[in-house]
Design a protein around this motif. Structure first.
Motif, PDB file in Angstrom:
ATOM      1  N   PHE A  57       0.783  -0.978  -0.105  1.00 22.69           N
ATOM      2  CA  PHE A  57      -0.378   0.344  -0.334  1.00 22.69           C
ATOM      3  C   PHE A  57       1.073   1.818  -0.073  1.00 22.69           C
ATOM      4  N   GLY A  58       2.067   1.017  -0.169  1.00 25.80           N
ATOM      5  CA  GLY A  58       3.169   2.331   0.120  1.00 25.80           C
ATOM      6  C   GLY A  58       3.036   2.672   1.613  1.00 25.80           C
ATOM      7  N   ASP A  59       3.176   4.331   1.113  1.00 21.87           N
ATOM      8  CA  ASP A  59       2.814   4.661   2.440  1.00 21.87           C
ATOM      9  C   ASP A  59       1.568   5.528   2.690  1.00 21.87           C
ATOM     10  N   ARG A  60       0.066   4.930   2.348  1.00 18.42           N
ATOM     11  CA  ARG A  60      -1.126   5.382   2.310  1.00 18.42           C
ATOM     12  C   ARG A  60      -1.100   5.335   4.025  1.00 18.42           C
ATOM     13  N   ALA A  61      -2.016   6.121   3.921  1.00 16.80           N
ATOM     14  CA  ALA A  61      -2.490   5.692   5.521  1.00 16.80           C
ATOM     15  C   ALA A  61      -3.177   5.145   5.729  1.00 16.80           C
ATOM     16  N   ILE A  62      -3.518   4.012   6.434  1.00 16.91           N
ATOM     17  CA  ILE A  62      -4.784   2.754   6.642  1.00 16.91           C
ATOM     18  C   ILE A  62      -5.578   2.946   8.033  1.00 16.91           C
ATOM     19  N   LEU A  63      -6.691   3.334   8.260  1.00 15.50           N
ATOM     20  CA  LEU A  63      -7.238   3.691   9.663  1.00 15.50           C
ATOM     21  C   LEU A  63      -8.124   2.377   9.933  1.00 15.50           C
ATOM     22  N   ILE A  64      -8.375   1.734  11.127  1.00 17.14           N
ATOM     23  CA  ILE A  64      -7.898   0.743  11.620  1.00 17.14           C
ATOM     24  C   ILE A  64      -9.268   0.545  12.757  1.00 17.14           C
ATOM     25  N   ASP A  65     -10.288  -0.518  12.619  1.00 20.71           N
ATOM     26  CA  ASP A  65     -11.124  -0.528  12.888  1.00 20.71           C
ATOM     27  C   ASP A  65     -12.395   0.264  13.056  1.00 20.71           C
ATOM     28  N   GLU A 149      -9.790   5.897   0.367  1.00 18.71           N
ATOM     29  CA  GLU A 149     -10.095   5.309   1.818  1.00 18.71           C
ATOM     30  C   GLU A 149      -9.436   3.966   1.714  1.00 18.71           C
ATOM     31  N   LEU A 150      -8.430   3.882   2.861  1.00 20.24           N
ATOM     32  CA  LEU A 150      -8.104   2.083   3.704  1.00 20.24           C
ATOM     33  C   LEU A 150      -8.648   1.673   4.775  1.00 20.24           C
ATOM     34  N   HIS A 151      -8.928   0.695   5.071  1.00 20.53           N
ATOM     35  CA  HIS A 151     -10.322   0.713   6.372  1.00 20.53           C
ATOM     36  C   HIS A 151      -9.547  -0.745   6.021  1.00 20.53           C
TER      37      HIS A 151
END
Length: 287
Positions: A57-65, A149-151
């Motif tokens: 995913f590179g440096d993309r932010a990943i939102l958790i839960d 967005e990544l979740h």
């Protein structure tokens, strides 16, 4: 059943990212005795993920839960070669919709188990399949919204040896039935929702490359369903680009919003370039 040579109409997924993750993990697997001699922990699995996620995913932010996506699997698997996993999407928490879900098994030799693309108007909220788990590991589902967005949701599974476990079927039998498909249909009145639900079963050995021939003890070459496309009347429902972590005889169950009575069409391509296609009327009652 039909077997035709053709090119998938679905757009290609980011193979470079997937292969980068596979190369990283295989090097770790082959170069570290710890992977074979000791079971992983939540901490060691998470450490692998921290090294891995940038390749995918590179440096993309990943939102958790956040509740957008949820993943369920048994805490301790009965069979590490056939571990059921369910992924749920909450459409109310992702109003712009989900366009893809990536399934990752941290410690597997090829950790990117599958990347699923979801048709824009398909309405998929639940997807289940069966995977191989090579050692104690987090299973992660990373959903990408239409807005980018990544979740992520995750669950820890205790299992070991799934990627090298012997094939369930005799290889000759597996080759003889390879590519045969069955589709089970669950009408809305059976699912107690407004969604249609389908279960697709594909006969294929899905060899991981880590299994041995019981007679010669040579490794059986990797051979698996690499691409899958499911549509209704040429409108995309679900597509997959998969790897060695998907279990023998791939099995996918999912819901979707039917649009009319158009036929369900399935196209699959394996790593040998063999192509399989079948279709069913939506009104069929099942197997």
């Amino acid at each position: 059943m039909q077997d035709h040579a053709y090119r998938s109409r679905q757009p290609a997924l980011p193979l470079a990212a997937i292969f980068a993750a596979i190369i990283l993990a295989v090097g770790t697997f082959l170069g570290s005795s710890g992977a074979a001699d000791a079971q992983q922990t939540t901490a060691s699995s998470d450490s692998i993920w921290q090294d891995l996620k940038g390749d995918v995913f590179g440096d993309r932010a990943i939102l958790i839960d956040t509740g957008v996506v949820r993943i369920e699997a048994p805490k301790r698997a009965q069979d590490a070669a056939i571990v059921p996993v369910d992924i749920y999407i909450d459409p109310d928490k992702a109003p712009d919709g989900i366009k893809s879900v990536t399934l990752i098994i941290d410690v597997n030799p090829a950790p990117v188990a599958a990347a699923f693309q979801i048709g824009k108007d398909a309405g998929v909220t639940h997807l289940s399949t069966r995977v191989r788990v090579n050692d104690y590991s987090y299973l992660r589902a990373i959903a990408e919204t239409q807005g980018g967005e990544l979740h992520m949701a995750q669950t820890f599974v205790k299992a070991s040896g799934g990627c090298s476990a012997p094939a369930v079927k005799n290889q000759d039998e597996a080759r003889a039935t390879m590519g045969q498909m069955k589709l089970r249909q669950f009408p809305p009145q059976e699912t107690m929702t407004k969604a249609q639900e389908l279960q697709l079963m594909i006969r294929h050995p899905n060899n991981s490359g880590l299994q041995r021939n019981p007679l010669t003890q040579y490794f059986i070459p990797a051979h698996f369903v690499q691409k899958l496309s499911i549509s209704q009347a040429d409108q995309p429902i679900l597509s997959m680009e998969g790897g060695i972590s998907i279990s023998e005889d791939p099995n996918f169950r999912f819901d979707f919003k039917a649009h009319g009575n158009g036929e369900i069409q399935v196209e699959a391509i394996d790593t040998d370039g063999k192509v399989f296609r079948d279709q069913w009327p939506l009104e069929a009652t099942g197997l």
